[in-house]
Design an enzyme around this catalytic site. Structure first.
Site, PDB file in Angstrom:
ATOM      1  N   ALA A   1      10.839 -22.596   8.677  1.00  0.00           N
ATOM      2  CA  ALA A   1       9.328 -22.505   8.683  1.00  0.00           C
ATOM      3  C   ALA A   1       8.854 -21.103   9.188  1.00  0.00           C
ATOM      4  O   ALA A   1       9.681 -20.304   9.822  1.00  0.00           O
ATOM      5  CB  ALA A   1       8.771 -23.316   9.915  1.00  0.00           C
TER       6      ALA A   1
ATOM      7  N   ARG B   1      13.464  -8.816   3.675  1.00  0.00           N
ATOM      8  CA  ARG B   1      13.236  -7.699   2.696  1.00  0.00           C
ATOM      9  C   ARG B   1      14.490  -7.190   2.000  1.00  0.00           C
ATOM     10  O   ARG B   1      15.681  -7.469   2.590  1.00  0.00           O
ATOM     11  CB  ARG B   1      12.459  -6.403   3.438  1.00  0.00           C
ATOM     12  CG  ARG B   1      13.175  -5.677   4.567  1.00  0.00           C
ATOM     13  CD  ARG B   1      12.372  -4.608   5.272  1.00  0.00           C
ATOM     14  NE  ARG B   1      13.292  -3.981   6.233  1.00  0.00           N
ATOM     15  CZ  ARG B   1      14.478  -3.217   5.914  1.00  0.00           C
ATOM     16  NH1 ARG B   1      14.937  -3.046   4.504  1.00  0.00           N
ATOM     17  NH2 ARG B   1      15.200  -2.522   6.748  1.00  0.00           N
TER      18      ARG B   1
ATOM     19  N   HIS C   1       0.665  -1.298  -0.046  1.00  0.00           N
ATOM     20  CA  HIS C   1      -0.009  -0.092   0.112  1.00  0.00           C
ATOM     21  C   HIS C   1       0.805   1.360  -0.224  1.00  0.00           C
ATOM     22  O   HIS C   1       1.895   1.094   0.519  1.00  0.00           O
ATOM     23  CB  HIS C   1      -0.851  -0.022   1.294  1.00  0.00           C
ATOM     24  CG  HIS C   1      -1.974  -0.984   1.267  1.00  0.00           C
ATOM     25  ND1 HIS C   1      -2.801  -1.320   0.680  1.00  0.00           N
ATOM     26  CD2 HIS C   1      -2.004  -2.470   2.038  1.00  0.00           C
ATOM     27  CE1 HIS C   1      -3.521  -2.418   0.908  1.00  0.00           C
ATOM     28  NE2 HIS C   1      -2.993  -3.063   1.678  1.00  0.00           N
TER      29      HIS C   1
ATOM     30  N   ALA D   1      14.179 -19.934  10.474  1.00  0.00           N
ATOM     31  CA  ALA D   1      12.668 -20.025  10.749  1.00  0.00           C
ATOM     32  C   ALA D   1      12.368 -18.448  11.441  1.00  0.00           C
ATOM     33  O   ALA D   1      12.947 -18.152  12.269  1.00  0.00           O
ATOM     34  CB  ALA D   1      12.364 -21.015  11.556  1.00  0.00           C
TER      35      ALA D   1
END
Length: 187
Positions: A129, A152, A100, A147
């Site tokens: 995981a 990013r 957004h 995990a």
């Protein structure tokens, strides 16, 4: 009283087991439908409750040979998601390729604009995981993601990353990796 009777009947009929079997069947059907309709190359590995969901435009999603996804996976591919060969992941994978626009002066918490930010994951990457990959992320070859990490940005080849946000905590031995790659030692 009625609830106890229904539960007893369901236990006798093993309704919970039948439901689990049908759920596995439906996930297998969905996997085959994606492979046929969208020419996708992946394998779904059931690893407990929760199937997989590919949201957005499936034509914006690709996955290379020998790669798999596991239970409780959500991939939002409207902005494009490309996953290389021999990608392995634990359960609970989440990938977003859109976001957004909150950096605006017109509305809060964000405006109507959808930000398209493709995700690219190279070959021979391994996720633990419950990994989340944010829009615009590029992950290099041979990367290991611990995990629970939130990934990013750009992750260099052979990196080992962990945390929220994920940071580089180590490196794979590049010579050893390339030796195994050249000798086609894939799992």
């Amino acid at each position: 009283m009625l609830k106890k009777i229904i539960i007893k009947v369901f236990l006798i009929l093993k309704v919970d087991i039948i439901f689990d079997r049908f759920t596995l069947l439906f996930e297998s059907l969905k996997e085959h439908r994606y492979k046929i309709e969208y020419d996708m190359n992946f394998t779904f590995v059931n690893q407990g409750p929760g199937g997989f969901q590919i949201s957005g435009e499936p034509n914006n999603f690709s996955m290379g040979e020998g790669s798999h996804i596991k239970s409780n996976t959500f991939i939002e591919c409207s902005g494009g998601v490309s996953i290389g060969r021999y990608f392995h992941t634990g359960r609970g994978l989440t990938i977003f390729s859109t976001s957004h626009n909150w950096k605006n002066g017109t509305k809060i918490p964000y405006d109507e604009l959808t930000l398209i930010k493709p995700v690219v994951i190279a070959d021979f990457v391994w996720f633990g995981a419950n990994v989340t990959v944010l829009p615009g992320t590029v992950i290099g070859s041979g990367v290991v993601v611990a995990a629970g990490s939130v990934v990013r940005g750009n992750i260099p080849d052979f990196s080992i990353v962990a945390g929220n946000p994920a940071i580089v905590i180590g490196e794979r031995d590049a010579d050893e990796f390339l030796h195994l790659l050249n000798n086609k030692c894939f799992f």
